[in-house]
Design an enzyme around this catalytic site. Structure first.
Site, PDB file in Angstrom:
ATOM      1  N   ARG A 175      11.551  -6.371   4.463  1.00  0.00           N
ATOM      2  CA  ARG A 175      11.169  -5.229   4.448  1.00  0.00           C
ATOM      3  C   ARG A 175      12.244  -4.282   5.151  1.00  0.00           C
ATOM      4  NH1 ARG A 175       5.051  -3.086   4.217  1.00  0.00           N
ATOM      5  NH2 ARG A 175       5.095  -3.322   6.494  1.00  0.00           N
ATOM      6  N   ARG A 182      -0.116  -9.217  12.858  1.00  0.00           N
ATOM      7  CA  ARG A 182      -0.859  -8.167  12.177  1.00  0.00           C
ATOM      8  C   ARG A 182      -1.765  -8.792  11.244  1.00  0.00           C
ATOM      9  NH1 ARG A 182       3.892  -4.539   9.788  1.00  0.00           N
ATOM     10  NH2 ARG A 182       2.172  -3.064   9.408  1.00  0.00           N
ATOM     11  N   ARG A 206      -9.155   1.081   8.772  1.00  0.00           N
ATOM     12  CA  ARG A 206      -8.988  -0.286   8.968  1.00  0.00           C
ATOM     13  C   ARG A 206      -9.885  -0.878   9.893  1.00  0.00           C
ATOM     14  NH1 ARG A 206      -2.721   0.611   8.767  1.00  0.00           N
ATOM     15  NH2 ARG A 206      -1.833  -1.245   9.033  1.00  0.00           N
ATOM     16  N   LYS A 217       0.843  -1.291  -0.054  1.00  0.00           N
ATOM     17  CA  LYS A 217       0.116   0.247   0.050  1.00  0.00           C
ATOM     18  C   LYS A 217       0.843   1.471   0.206  1.00  0.00           C
ATOM     19  CE  LYS A 217      -2.581  -0.804   3.619  1.00  0.00           C
ATOM     20  NZ  LYS A 217      -2.263  -2.057   4.120  1.00  0.00           N
ATOM     21  N   ARG A 245      11.413  -2.363  10.712  1.00  0.00           N
ATOM     22  CA  ARG A 245      10.616  -1.941  11.700  1.00  0.00           C
ATOM     23  C   ARG A 245      10.429  -3.086  12.542  1.00  0.00           C
ATOM     24  NH1 ARG A 245       5.700   0.243   7.786  1.00  0.00           N
ATOM     25  NH2 ARG A 245       4.791  -1.049   9.508  1.00  0.00           N
TER      26      ARG A 245
HETATM   27  P1  AMP Z   1       1.096   0.323   8.812  1.00  0.00           P
HETATM   28  O1  AMP Z   1       2.349   1.146   8.688  1.00  0.00           O
HETATM   29  O2  AMP Z   1       0.030   0.948   8.089  1.00  0.00           O
HETATM   30  O3  AMP Z   1       1.297  -1.044   8.690  1.00  0.00           O
HETATM   31  O4  AMP Z   1       0.800   0.576  10.411  1.00  0.00           O
HETATM   32  C1  AMP Z   1       1.416   0.228  11.587  1.00  0.00           C
HETATM   33  C2  AMP Z   1       0.686   0.185  12.504  1.00  0.00           C
HETATM   34  O5  AMP Z   1       0.007   1.346  12.994  1.00  0.00           O
HETATM   35  C3  AMP Z   1      -0.446  -1.011  12.752  1.00  0.00           C
HETATM   36  O6  AMP Z   1      -0.073  -2.302  12.651  1.00  0.00           O
HETATM   37  C4  AMP Z   1      -1.205  -0.401  13.727  1.00  0.00           C
HETATM   38  O7  AMP Z   1      -0.795  -0.583  15.080  1.00  0.00           O
HETATM   39  C5  AMP Z   1      -1.129   0.931  13.576  1.00  0.00           C
HETATM   40  N1  AMP Z   1      -2.175   1.695  12.478  1.00  0.00           N
HETATM   41  C6  AMP Z   1      -1.830   2.144  11.361  1.00  0.00           C
HETATM   42  N2  AMP Z   1      -3.109   2.701  10.924  1.00  0.00           N
HETATM   43  C7  AMP Z   1      -3.913   2.303  11.967  1.00  0.00           C
HETATM   44  C8  AMP Z   1      -5.341   2.328  11.772  1.00  0.00           C
HETATM   45  N3  AMP Z   1      -6.082   2.772  10.627  1.00  0.00           N
HETATM   46  N4  AMP Z   1      -6.148   2.225  12.772  1.00  0.00           N
HETATM   47  C9  AMP Z   1      -5.387   1.588  14.229  1.00  0.00           C
HETATM   48  N5  AMP Z   1      -4.093   1.136  14.042  1.00  0.00           N
HETATM   49  C10 AMP Z   1      -3.312   1.710  12.917  1.00  0.00           C
END
Ligand code: AMP
Length: 218
Positions: free
Chosen positions: A125, A169, A86, A13, A158
């Protein structure tokens, strides 16, 4: 114009949103990147989000919704949303926030991919702690090993890309996020499904083709 990009973590994404943002002159709003910035800056929100993020769980809806509504407003509604909504609660709140500003979602893209492919992608990654650009140890290497092409900063893995967190996740995605697609389908939105197992360039090309076709039929 508001574009929502859905799909599991590791579907690409972030990379695809950057390209779409460039192509359609939109602001790329990644909820994960915004949260990481809060953490780096040591804000209250960042402190509250840390524990959830590091264990692969979702940050509570009320924290995310306000943060993203502000970001969308700053972008004047010209944005591609990455990682948000989400949950169905977030999707409903997004509709309310957009309605209040007489805005709407113009396109929804769903990146479709198998969990097994994702596990390999995410654990390989590496990302730039300065600009957030994402690389992969096998498929998207930087010019200089371990160093960001744009910033010259050392790349990091990360915490939430470690294998046990990746599995959590994915579980979180299937339990809470997959339903968002159904929510939008029930509301009559056209969802552009894209096979995210293809190469980065092929996925971008397919997305642009489908988005252009969608805007032509409007
Ligand atoms: P990402 O980089 O989008 O994979 O997000 C990393 C982490 O941030 C996720 O595993 C969640 O813990 C938190 N996070 C990001 N976006 C959201 C969202 N829309 N709702 C809840 N937690 C989020």
């Amino acid at each position: 114009m508001v574009i929502v990009l859905l799909g599991p973590p590791g579907a690409g994404k972030g990379t695809q949103c950057k390209r779409i943002a460039e192509k359609y002159k939109l602001v790329h709003l990644s909820s994960g990147d915004i949260l990481r910035l809060h953490r780096a800056n040591g804000t209250e929100l960042g402190k509250k989000a840390a524990e959830y993020m590091d264990s692969g769980k979702l940050v509570p809806d009320q924290l995310i919704i306000e943060m993203m509504a502000c970001a969308i407003e700053s972008a004047k509604g010209n944005c591609v949303l990455d990682g948000f909504p989400r949950t169905v609660v977030q999707a409903k709140e997004l509709d309310i926030a957009l309605d209040a500003k007489k805005r709407k979602i113009d396109a929804i893209v769903d990146l479709v991919i198998d969990d097994s492919v994702i596990e390999n992608r995410m654990t390989g990654r590496r990302s730039c702690p300065a600009c957030g650009t994402v690389y992969h140890v096998e498929t998207l290497k930087p010019k200089l090993s371990g160093i960001c092409d744009s910033c010259g900063v050392k790349l990091v893995q990360r915490t939430d890309d470690k294998p046990e967190v990746v599995r959590q996740r994915l579980e979180t995605y299937h339990q809470q996020t997959a339903a968002v697609t159904g929510y939008y389908a029930d509301k009559g939105h056209t969802i552009l499904d894209i096979d995210a197992g293809k190469s980065v360039d092929e996925v971008t090309a397919k997305m642009i083709e489908k988005l252009d076709r969608l805007s032509m039929v409007r």
